[in-house]
Design a protein around this motif. Structure first.
Motif, PDB file in Angstrom:
ATOM      1  N   GLY A  14       0.798  16.174   1.352  1.00 28.82           N
ATOM      2  CA  GLY A  14       0.938  16.007  -0.081  1.00 28.82           C
ATOM      3  C   GLY A  14       0.052  14.880  -0.589  1.00 28.82           C
ATOM      4  N   ASP A  15      -0.137  14.845  -1.900  1.00 32.42           N
ATOM      5  CA  ASP A  15      -0.945  13.810  -2.547  1.00 32.42           C
ATOM      6  C   ASP A  15      -0.023  12.684  -3.006  1.00 32.42           C
ATOM      7  OD1 ASP A  15      -2.584  12.215  -4.055  1.00 32.42           O
ATOM      8  OD2 ASP A  15      -3.201  13.776  -5.454  1.00 32.42           O
ATOM      9  N   ALA A  34       5.008  15.352   4.849  1.00 31.78           N
ATOM     10  CA  ALA A  34       3.801  14.590   5.181  1.00 31.78           C
ATOM     11  C   ALA A  34       2.971  14.322   3.931  1.00 31.78           C
ATOM     12  CB  ALA A  34       2.974  15.361   6.197  1.00 31.78           C
ATOM     13  N   TYR A  35       2.467  13.088   3.821  1.00 30.11           N
ATOM     14  CA  TYR A  35       1.608  12.699   2.704  1.00 30.11           C
ATOM     15  C   TYR A  35       0.375  11.983   3.230  1.00 30.11           C
ATOM     16  CZ  TYR A  35       4.557  13.988  -1.231  1.00 30.11           C
ATOM     17  OH  TYR A  35       5.248  14.705  -2.169  1.00 30.11           O
ATOM     18  N   SER A  36      -0.693  12.080   2.458  1.00 33.19           N
ATOM     19  CA  SER A  36      -1.974  11.476   2.847  1.00 33.19           C
ATOM     20  C   SER A  36      -1.997   9.987   2.516  1.00 33.19           C
ATOM     21  CB  SER A  36      -3.128  12.199   2.148  1.00 33.19           C
ATOM     22  OG  SER A  36      -3.147  13.554   2.505  1.00 33.19           O
ATOM     23  N   LEU A  63      16.738  13.548  -2.183  1.00 34.23           N
ATOM     24  CA  LEU A  63      15.634  14.114  -2.941  1.00 34.23           C
ATOM     25  C   LEU A  63      14.438  14.291  -2.024  1.00 34.23           C
ATOM     26  CD1 LEU A  63      14.182  14.905  -5.621  1.00 34.23           C
ATOM     27  CD2 LEU A  63      13.557  12.483  -5.847  1.00 34.23           C
ATOM     28  N   PHE A  64      14.004  15.545  -1.851  1.00 37.47           N
ATOM     29  CA  PHE A  64      12.767  15.798  -1.124  1.00 37.47           C
ATOM     30  C   PHE A  64      11.578  15.417  -2.002  1.00 37.47           C
ATOM     31  CE2 PHE A  64      15.006  19.355   1.317  1.00 37.47           C
ATOM     32  CZ  PHE A  64      15.079  18.615   2.483  1.00 37.47           C
ATOM     33  N   LEU A  65      10.473  15.026  -1.355  1.00 38.29           N
ATOM     34  CA  LEU A  65       9.187  14.898  -2.024  1.00 38.29           C
ATOM     35  C   LEU A  65       8.222  15.831  -1.310  1.00 38.29           C
ATOM     36  CD1 LEU A  65       8.692  11.045  -2.644  1.00 38.29           C
ATOM     37  CD2 LEU A  65       9.547  12.772  -4.233  1.00 38.29           C
ATOM     38  N   GLY A  66       7.608  16.722  -2.064  1.00 36.35           N
ATOM     39  CA  GLY A  66       6.656  17.660  -1.489  1.00 36.35           C
ATOM     40  C   GLY A  66       7.217  19.062  -1.388  1.00 36.35           C
ATOM     41  N   LYS A  67       6.323  20.037  -1.297  1.00 38.77           N
ATOM     42  CA  LYS A  67       6.724  21.445  -1.284  1.00 38.77           C
ATOM     43  C   LYS A  67       7.048  21.980   0.101  1.00 38.77           C
ATOM     44  CE  LYS A  67       1.969  23.263  -1.093  1.00 38.77           C
ATOM     45  NZ  LYS A  67       0.946  24.052  -1.822  1.00 38.77           N
ATOM     46  N   LYS A  68       6.730  21.223   1.144  1.00 41.45           N
ATOM     47  CA  LYS A  68       6.951  21.696   2.504  1.00 41.45           C
ATOM     48  C   LYS A  68       8.339  21.348   3.041  1.00 41.45           C
ATOM     49  CE  LYS A  68       2.717  23.241   3.204  1.00 41.45           C
ATOM     50  NZ  LYS A  68       2.418  24.647   3.519  1.00 41.45           N
ATOM     51  N   ALA A  69       8.988  20.366   2.433  1.00 41.25           N
ATOM     52  CA  ALA A  69      10.223  19.827   3.005  1.00 41.25           C
ATOM     53  C   ALA A  69      11.384  20.820   2.978  1.00 41.25           C
ATOM     54  CB  ALA A  69      10.606  18.538   2.284  1.00 41.25           C
ATOM     55  N   ARG A 100       0.848  -1.199   0.000  1.00 38.53           N
ATOM     56  CA  ARG A 100       0.000   0.000   0.000  1.00 38.53           C
ATOM     57  C   ARG A 100       0.881   1.246   0.000  1.00 38.53           C
ATOM     58  NH1 ARG A 100      -2.436  -0.809   6.132  1.00 38.53           N
ATOM     59  NH2 ARG A 100      -0.446  -1.196   7.173  1.00 38.53           N
ATOM     60  N   GLY A 101       0.234   2.410  -0.013  1.00 36.45           N
ATOM     61  CA  GLY A 101       0.964   3.663   0.072  1.00 36.45           C
ATOM     62  C   GLY A 101       1.930   3.864  -1.080  1.00 36.45           C
ATOM     63  N   PHE A 102       3.063   4.514  -0.758  1.00 40.33           N
ATOM     64  CA  PHE A 102       4.068   4.779  -1.777  1.00 40.33           C
ATOM     65  C   PHE A 102       4.489   3.513  -2.507  1.00 40.33           C
ATOM     66  CE2 PHE A 102       5.677   8.570   0.882  1.00 40.33           C
ATOM     67  CZ  PHE A 102       4.919   9.466   0.156  1.00 40.33           C
ATOM     68  N   GLY A 103       4.712   2.436  -1.759  1.00 45.61           N
ATOM     69  CA  GLY A 103       5.235   1.206  -2.359  1.00 45.61           C
ATOM     70  C   GLY A 103       4.367   0.681  -3.477  1.00 45.61           C
TER      71      GLY A 103
END
Length: 272
Positions: A217-218, A180-182, A239-245, A12-15
């Motif tokens: 993030g989505d 953070a991601y949903s 590598l960051f993922l998302g605009k908040k990092a 599930r999730g990212f994986g």
């Protein structure tokens, strides 16, 4: 050119999102999970290019055996994505020994075992890419997640060192650091320590912070970034993922530098 990718924690999730993205473009994927039920849909759709394998990453012998089975099946492993992990929520004092050890076993040792298992193969190939799913919380911290923060800080140090050791073998290492991601991170996949009443204000503040919709993030927006990372001839160490990092990291390092500079006279005097 199609790649062969080994992903832990792919149920599930990212994986799972990333596994599907690789499969859709024609890559071969070894997707591991403790429970393979959630991978049945992908297995039916991609019977020739998906190899789902049951795996508990805390079992070192099983990790090595699974990597060997995957390599025998597809002939090689070009990319390892260490995605398996979960969050333990609770103040540092609240974590039991069992909870603390379990968090380290999955998030740190599970990643270490998979990394060690794939390295001999990648050295023989003369190429490979190891992607460690870390977090912005491997760079800075939030209250009530001390043990999780600690595991991600450990992954950062381990992987940065690894990159200096294996680069001359043609093996790249990248730390992917999402904000953070949903996903299900704070839901069913999370563990929670028994609260101590004294920490109620800290827990309340943390819950209010997590409730802010703009920090999340989505997850569905991430596969494009991962595909670009895997395809890069010279992938970055981080590598960051998302605009908040990035803004969060900039603030954290600004504060650290200010403190180090303020106390530098004391530090220099201690040199002898």
């Amino acid at each position: 050119m199609a790649k062969t990718i080994f992903i832990t924690g792919a149920s599930r999730g990212f994986g799972k999102l990333w596994a599907q993205a690789f499969l859709e473009r024609g890559d071969k994927v070894i997707a591991t999970a403790r429970n393979l039920d959630s991978l049945k849909d992908l297995a039916r759709q991609y019977p020739d290019t998906l190899l789902p394998l049951q795996l508990d990453v805390t079992d070192r012998a099983a990790v090595f055996a699974t990597v060997s089975k995957a390599a025998d099946h597809f002939g090689q492993i070009d990319v390892l994505i260490n995605n398996a992990g979960y969050g333990l929520f609770g103040a540092v004092e609240e974590a039991s020994e069992k909870e603390a050890r379990a968090q380290l076993e999955v998030n740190v040792f599970g990643l270490l075992w998979a990394t060690q298992a794939v390295l001999p193969l990648m050295r023989r190939q003369g190429s490979g890419h190891i992607i460690q799913v870390s977090s912005i919380l491997g760079i800075t911290t939030v209250p009530t997640m001390g043990l999780y923060n600690a595991t991600k800080f450990a992954i950062e140090g381990l992987s940065e060192t690894l990159a200096t050791e294996v680069g001359h073998f043609g093996i790249h290492v990248t730390l992917v650091e999402p904000n953070a991601y949903s996903t299900d991170f704070i839901g069913g996949s999370a563990a929670r320590s028994t609260p101590i009443p004294s920490y109620e204000p800290i827990h309340k503040a943390a819950s209010e912070s997590f409730a802010q919709e703009d920090i999340w993030g989505d997850p569905k927006a991430t596969p494009t970034a991962i595909l670009k990372l895997v395809d890069a001839p010279h992938p970055p160490l981080r590598l960051f993922l998302g605009k908040k990092a990035l803004p969060w990291a900039q603030e954290a390092y600004k504060n650290r530098l200010a403190t180090w500079e303020e106390w530098n006279d004391v530090a220099v005097a201690a040199h002898g």
